[in-house]
Each structure stands twice: as structure tokens, then as C-alpha cells.
Write an enzyme that holds these catalytic residues in place. Structure first.
Site, short mmCIF file in Angstrom:
data_model
loop_
_atom_site.label_atom_id
_atom_site.label_comp_id
_atom_site.label_asym_id
_atom_site.label_seq_id
_atom_site.Cartn_x
_atom_site.Cartn_y
_atom_site.Cartn_z
N GLY A 39 0.72 -1.18 -0.02
CA GLY A 39 -0.17 -0.05 -0.06
C GLY A 39 0.86 1.34 0.03
O GLY A 39 0.27 2.23 -0.43
N ASP A 97 -5.05 2.18 10.61
CA ASP A 97 -6.49 1.76 10.81
C ASP A 97 -6.69 1.28 12.11
O ASP A 97 -6.88 1.98 12.99
CB ASP A 97 -6.97 0.89 9.56
CG ASP A 97 -8.40 0.62 9.56
OD1 ASP A 97 -9.26 1.15 10.19
OD2 ASP A 97 -8.77 -0.41 8.99
N VAL A 147 -11.02 3.46 1.51
CA VAL A 147 -10.65 4.30 0.57
C VAL A 147 -9.59 3.52 -0.35
O VAL A 147 -8.90 2.55 -0.13
CB VAL A 147 -9.71 5.51 1.13
CG1 VAL A 147 -10.90 6.33 1.73
CG2 VAL A 147 -8.92 5.11 2.24
P1 5GP Z 1 -4.10 -1.68 10.33
O1 5GP Z 1 -3.33 -2.94 10.67
O2 5GP Z 1 -3.84 -0.27 10.94
O3 5GP Z 1 -5.75 -2.02 10.86
O4 5GP Z 1 -4.30 -1.66 8.80
C1 5GP Z 1 -3.14 -1.13 8.13
C2 5GP Z 1 -3.55 -1.61 6.67
O5 5GP Z 1 -4.76 -2.23 6.25
C3 5GP Z 1 -2.87 -0.67 5.77
O6 5GP Z 1 -1.52 -0.71 5.39
C4 5GP Z 1 -3.64 -1.07 4.45
O7 5GP Z 1 -2.97 -1.82 3.50
C5 5GP Z 1 -4.98 -1.60 4.78
N1 5GP Z 1 -6.26 -0.81 5.05
C6 5GP Z 1 -6.83 0.02 5.98
N2 5GP Z 1 -7.67 0.71 5.97
C7 5GP Z 1 -7.80 0.64 4.77
C8 5GP Z 1 -8.51 1.46 3.45
O8 5GP Z 1 -9.63 2.08 3.91
N3 5GP Z 1 -8.43 1.26 2.27
C9 5GP Z 1 -7.49 0.22 1.84
N4 5GP Z 1 -7.35 0.03 0.39
N5 5GP Z 1 -6.72 -0.50 2.59
C10 5GP Z 1 -6.88 -0.20 4.18
MG MG Z 2 -0.67 -2.11 4.10
#
Ligand code: 5GP
Ligand code: MG
Length: 181
Positions: A39, A97, A147
Site C-alpha cells: 500500500g 487503521d 478508501v
Molecule cells: P491496520 O493494521 O492499521 O488495521 O491496517 C493497516 C493496513 O490495512 C494498511 O496498510 C492498508 O493496507 C489496509 N487498510 C486499512 N484501511 C484501509 C482502507 O480504507 N483502504 C484500503 N485500501 N486499505 C486499508
Molecule cells: Mg498495508
């Protein structure tokens, strides 16, 4: 798709992020900058070219979405990692996130002997997080919506969009069909 941040806004955000990072580290120390793939691909390419200090650049792969829009089990692949022992490390990810990804990776870097570990993200989702750690550098706060664009995907599509957009439920369904081989 509803555009949340256009090209100009993203560019300004990256410049802001770079100047905060520059101010924090100064431009004399070596920094080991690690892209959290996939990402952060687009952000990373733009960001590292705006930083002034000498850099060592590496990547680590983390995935938790697994083809859905909800966070799943976190999988980390560090086969392509560079040595971080005794180094100042900056992790670069697209979005904070739940926080599980950066929390886990920060611990991994410290376990591998990094002297300091900080993190920079393009986006910070306005929601409750499941970990105590927070990213050190954030370009934008966004609402809790799914997003895509500027590196962020759904089913590995949309990463190439030059803007950031909200993917609405009907578009999520349509993408699933469109992404078939
Ligand atoms: P976390 O571990 O903080 O929950 O998530 C991080 C990863 O989840 C990010 O690096 C991303 O790849 C994915 N992610 C979280 N929210 C979104 C979003 O709204 N859209 C997309 N495409 N990926 C997300
Ligand atoms: Mg990611």
C-alpha cells in the site's frame, strides 16, 4: 467514486510530511527508511525523494486485508528486509487503521536491534484503534471509510489512481466482478 483527496492535496500532504520528518531527524544522520508493501508503494516513492538526509531504503510486506475490506489476520513477510541492527528506522505505511500492522512491525524492528523506530503514514483513520502505539508523522486525518487510490487497493486494483477516493458499497461489488481473470 467520491474523491477525498485530489492530486494537488496529496502532493502538499507529502511535502508537509517530508518537512516534518526532515525537521525531526535533521539532514546529517543516516536514516533507514522501510516501505510497508504494498500500500505504501506510491507514497514511498514520492516521500523518499523529498527527504534530505542520506537514506538506506528497504521493504517489508504486510497484509491484513486478504481480499476484503475488513481487517483480517496480519501476515508479515520479511524476506526482503535489510539489516536494521543499530539503525534509526522509519516505517512508512499508507494508512493507520486498527494500528495492528505498525504496532507489530515496530516491535519486529526493535527485536531486530534497531536503535530507534518511528513511523510515518499518509492517512490516519478517525476511529478507535486496537493498539496503544500511534504513528509519529501523519499527513491526513480521514473519516472511517474504505478508501482506494495512491497505492491503496481493493483486490489489488486502483493502486494506480493519482487521487484518493472512497469506494462505495456498489463499487465494491462491481470491482469483485471486474477483477476476475
Ligand atoms: P491496520 O493494521 O492499521 O488495521 O491496517 C493497516 C493496513 O490495512 C494498511 O496498510 C492498508 O493496507 C489496509 N487498510 C486499512 N484501511 C484501509 C482502507 O480504507 N483502504 C484500503 N485500501 N486499505 C486499508
Ligand atoms: Mg498495508
Amino acid at each position: 467514486m467520491r474523491i477525498l483527496l485530489d492530486e494537488t492535496e496529496l502532493k502538499e500532504g507529502v511535502l508537509r510530511l517530508a518537512s516534518e520528518i526532515d525537521d525531526f531527524y535533521g539532514n546529517k544522520r543516516h536514516l533507514t527508511v522501510i516501505a510497508v508493501m504494498t500500500g505504501s508503494l506510491v507514497l514511498f516513492a514520492d516521500l523518499i525523494r523529498r527527504l534530505s538526509m542520506p537514506q538506506r531504503v528497504g521493504v517489508v510486506q504486510a497484509s491484513s486485508y486478504r481480499g476484503g475490506t475488513k481487517s483480517g489476520d496480519l501476515h508479515v513477510d520479511s524476506k526482503m528486509m535489510i539489516d536494521v541492527s543499530g539503525r534509526d528506522v522509519l516505517l512508512v505505511d499508507d494508512i493507520f487503521d486498527t494500528g495492528k500492522t505498525l504496532d507489530r512491525l515496530q516491535q519486529m524492528m526493535l527485536d531486530s536491534g534497531a536503535t530507534t523506530v518511528k513511523s510515518a503514514v499518509l492517512l490516519h483513520k478517525n476511529r478507535e484503534h486496537s493498539v496503544a502505539m500511534r504513528p509519529d508523522f501523519v499527513a491526513f486525518e480521514i473519516p472511517d471509510e474504505f478508501v482506494v487510490g495512491y497505492g491503496l487497493d481493493y483486490l489489488d486494483m486502483y493502486r494506480n489512481l493519482p487521487y484518493l477516493a472512497v469506494l462505495e458499497p456498489d463499487e465494491i461489488e462491481a470491482t469483485a466482478l471486474e477483477s476476475q481473470p
